[in-house]
Scaffold this motif. Sequence first.
Motif, PDB file in Angstrom:
ATOM      1  N   MET A 292      30.359  71.518 -96.656  1.00  0.00           N
ATOM      2  CA  MET A 292      29.638  71.817 -95.410  1.00  0.00           C
ATOM      3  C   MET A 292      29.793  70.694 -94.385  1.00  0.00           C
ATOM      4  N   GLN A 293      29.821  69.465 -94.885  1.00  0.00           N
ATOM      5  CA  GLN A 293      29.991  68.317 -93.997  1.00  0.00           C
ATOM      6  C   GLN A 293      31.314  68.413 -93.228  1.00  0.00           C
ATOM      7  N   ALA A 294      32.361  68.845 -93.939  1.00  0.00           N
ATOM      8  CA  ALA A 294      33.680  68.966 -93.299  1.00  0.00           C
ATOM      9  C   ALA A 294      33.653  70.009 -92.187  1.00  0.00           C
ATOM     10  N   ILE A 295      32.930  71.119 -92.390  1.00  0.00           N
ATOM     11  CA  ILE A 295      32.857  72.181 -91.379  1.00  0.00           C
ATOM     12  C   ILE A 295      32.155  71.671 -90.127  1.00  0.00           C
ATOM     13  N   TRP A 296      31.004  71.005 -90.305  1.00  0.00           N
ATOM     14  CA  TRP A 296      30.279  70.459 -89.161  1.00  0.00           C
ATOM     15  C   TRP A 296      31.129  69.421 -88.422  1.00  0.00           C
ATOM     16  N   PHE A 297      31.807  68.587 -89.194  1.00  0.00           N
ATOM     17  CA  PHE A 297      32.654  67.552 -88.592  1.00  0.00           C
ATOM     18  C   PHE A 297      33.738  68.191 -87.733  1.00  0.00           C
ATOM     19  N   MET A 298      34.426  69.182 -88.266  1.00  0.00           N
ATOM     20  CA  MET A 298      35.513  69.835 -87.540  1.00  0.00           C
ATOM     21  C   MET A 298      34.995  70.560 -86.301  1.00  0.00           C
ATOM     22  N   LEU A 299      33.838  71.196 -86.418  1.00  0.00           N
ATOM     23  CA  LEU A 299      33.267  71.956 -85.305  1.00  0.00           C
ATOM     24  C   LEU A 299      32.924  71.046 -84.127  1.00  0.00           C
ATOM     25  N   PHE A 300      32.157  69.982 -84.400  1.00  0.00           N
ATOM     26  CA  PHE A 300      31.718  69.098 -83.308  1.00  0.00           C
ATOM     27  C   PHE A 300      32.860  68.225 -82.801  1.00  0.00           C
ATOM     28  N   SER A 301      33.780  67.856 -83.683  1.00  0.00           N
ATOM     29  CA  SER A 301      34.925  67.046 -83.253  1.00  0.00           C
ATOM     30  C   SER A 301      35.864  67.860 -82.364  1.00  0.00           C
ATOM     31  N   THR A 302      36.000  69.153 -82.663  1.00  0.00           N
ATOM     32  CA  THR A 302      36.836  70.016 -81.816  1.00  0.00           C
ATOM     33  C   THR A 302      36.221  70.166 -80.436  1.00  0.00           C
ATOM     34  N   PHE A 303      34.901  70.307 -80.367  1.00  0.00           N
ATOM     35  CA  PHE A 303      34.214  70.363 -79.076  1.00  0.00           C
ATOM     36  C   PHE A 303      34.426  69.063 -78.314  1.00  0.00           C
ATOM     37  N   GLU A 304      34.386  67.960 -79.024  1.00  0.00           N
ATOM     38  CA  GLU A 304      34.574  66.642 -78.419  1.00  0.00           C
ATOM     39  C   GLU A 304      35.999  66.473 -77.888  1.00  0.00           C
ATOM     40  N   THR A 305      36.988  66.816 -78.697  1.00  0.00           N
ATOM     41  CA  THR A 305      38.379  66.672 -78.251  1.00  0.00           C
ATOM     42  C   THR A 305      38.721  67.677 -77.142  1.00  0.00           C
ATOM     43  N   LEU A 306      38.037  68.810 -77.116  1.00  0.00           N
ATOM     44  CA  LEU A 306      38.215  69.755 -76.016  1.00  0.00           C
ATOM     45  C   LEU A 306      37.777  69.132 -74.694  1.00  0.00           C
ATOM     46  N   ALA A 307      36.671  68.387 -74.732  1.00  0.00           N
ATOM     47  CA  ALA A 307      36.196  67.704 -73.523  1.00  0.00           C
ATOM     48  C   ALA A 307      37.194  66.639 -73.073  1.00  0.00           C
ATOM     49  N   ILE A 308      37.755  65.904 -74.019  1.00  0.00           N
ATOM     50  CA  ILE A 308      38.760  64.888 -73.678  1.00  0.00           C
ATOM     51  C   ILE A 308      39.998  65.552 -73.075  1.00  0.00           C
ATOM     52  N   TYR A 309      40.458  66.619 -73.714  1.00  0.00           N
ATOM     53  CA  TYR A 309      41.610  67.379 -73.206  1.00  0.00           C
ATOM     54  C   TYR A 309      41.338  67.876 -71.786  1.00  0.00           C
ATOM     55  N   SER A 310      40.143  68.385 -71.547  1.00  0.00           N
ATOM     56  CA  SER A 310      39.782  68.909 -70.230  1.00  0.00           C
ATOM     57  C   SER A 310      39.796  67.802 -69.175  1.00  0.00           C
ATOM     58  N   LEU A 311      39.283  66.621 -69.513  1.00  0.00           N
ATOM     59  CA  LEU A 311      39.286  65.494 -68.583  1.00  0.00           C
ATOM     60  C   LEU A 311      40.714  65.081 -68.232  1.00  0.00           C
ATOM     61  N   ILE A 312      41.584  65.031 -69.242  1.00  0.00           N
ATOM     62  CA  ILE A 312      42.968  64.630 -69.002  1.00  0.00           C
ATOM     63  C   ILE A 312      43.681  65.669 -68.138  1.00  0.00           C
ATOM     64  N   MET A 313      43.494  66.945 -68.440  1.00  0.00           N
ATOM     65  CA  MET A 313      44.120  68.009 -67.649  1.00  0.00           C
ATOM     66  C   MET A 313      43.649  67.952 -66.201  1.00  0.00           C
ATOM     67  N   THR A 314      42.363  67.678 -65.999  1.00  0.00           N
ATOM     68  CA  THR A 314      41.814  67.603 -64.642  1.00  0.00           C
ATOM     69  C   THR A 314      42.405  66.430 -63.883  1.00  0.00           C
ATOM     70  N   LEU A 315      42.614  65.306 -64.568  1.00  0.00           N
ATOM     71  CA  LEU A 315      43.245  64.154 -63.925  1.00  0.00           C
ATOM     72  C   LEU A 315      44.637  64.511 -63.408  1.00  0.00           C
ATOM     73  N   LEU A 316      45.310  65.421 -64.096  1.00  0.00           N
ATOM     74  CA  LEU A 316      46.641  65.875 -63.692  1.00  0.00           C
ATOM     75  C   LEU A 316      46.577  67.089 -62.763  1.00  0.00           C
ATOM     76  N   ARG A 317      45.346  67.486 -62.394  1.00  0.00           N
ATOM     77  CA  ARG A 317      45.105  68.660 -61.549  1.00  0.00           C
ATOM     78  C   ARG A 317      45.678  69.934 -62.163  1.00  0.00           C
ATOM     79  N   LEU A 318      45.528  70.053 -63.459  1.00  0.00           N
ATOM     80  CA  LEU A 318      45.936  71.256 -64.183  1.00  0.00           C
ATOM     81  C   LEU A 318      44.694  71.956 -64.705  1.00  0.00           C
ATOM     82  N   LYS A 319      44.750  73.271 -64.827  1.00  0.00           N
ATOM     83  CA  LYS A 319      43.617  74.024 -65.360  1.00  0.00           C
ATOM     84  C   LYS A 319      43.469  73.763 -66.860  1.00  0.00           C
ATOM     85  N   THR A 320      42.229  73.632 -67.297  1.00  0.00           N
ATOM     86  CA  THR A 320      41.965  73.375 -68.707  1.00  0.00           C
ATOM     87  C   THR A 320      42.514  74.483 -69.594  1.00  0.00           C
TER      88      THR A 320
END
Length: 225
Positions: free
Chosen positions: A1-29
């Motif tokens: 169960m710990q692995a599932i929670w880790f993957m879920l919240f970490s994916t949300f976190e990396t999605l935010a990082i990806y979105s910030l980087i894409m925005t810096l390049l003026r690309l749609k998330t």
Amino acid sequence: MQAIWFMLFSTFETLAIYSLIMTLLRLKTKEYIWQALVIMILANLQSFIMRNELQLDFLAPLITVLIFVFLFSAIIKIPVIWSAICTIIGYMLYALIQSAYLSVFFGSIDTLQTNPANGYILQLLSGATGLLISWVMYKFRIGFKYDLEKLRIKSEHILLIALIIVVLMLMAILFYLNRLWLHLLFFGITFGIFLYYANNTEERGSYDHRRIVKADSGSDKTTDT
């Protein structure tokens, strides 16, 4: 169960990082989102193994940054130097957000280690803030607009490559030391340096473009006369 929670919240976190980087390049998330999700899941999987199986927590963020550089250079076809620059700026911005929340609401890194639920809350808060900031940045067209083909590796970028390597090495040391005040100081300084460099490069590119256009228009007038 710990692995599932880790993957879920970490994916949300990396999605935010990806979105910030894409925005810096003026690309749609949502551009390249499916390819990005596959890369993010793989990145989070290696992070889980590094943290829980190998006890190499301090190396996991470094590998995640390198995976993001691979994503933007190999899949989205951004020149590798600018993939690294925008990845570092986006990651440092997110790390600043997270460090600020950690300092204000939790006080120290130890509270996350003793209670994993606090870590998930921190990831949720940081990820939501990162996505909101990226949405605002994209709406108001805040970011860098480069002629990417003109920004392939040049001789002047050798020093920049060395700086990026040093930053990645310092990141590993920083996460090994695990001191909150060092996180805030390092992320803030690094974010400022790379943001200044990227902004200065964009201004130089705009100035060179205006100069070329002016020269071309002048030559056209001379030809007409």
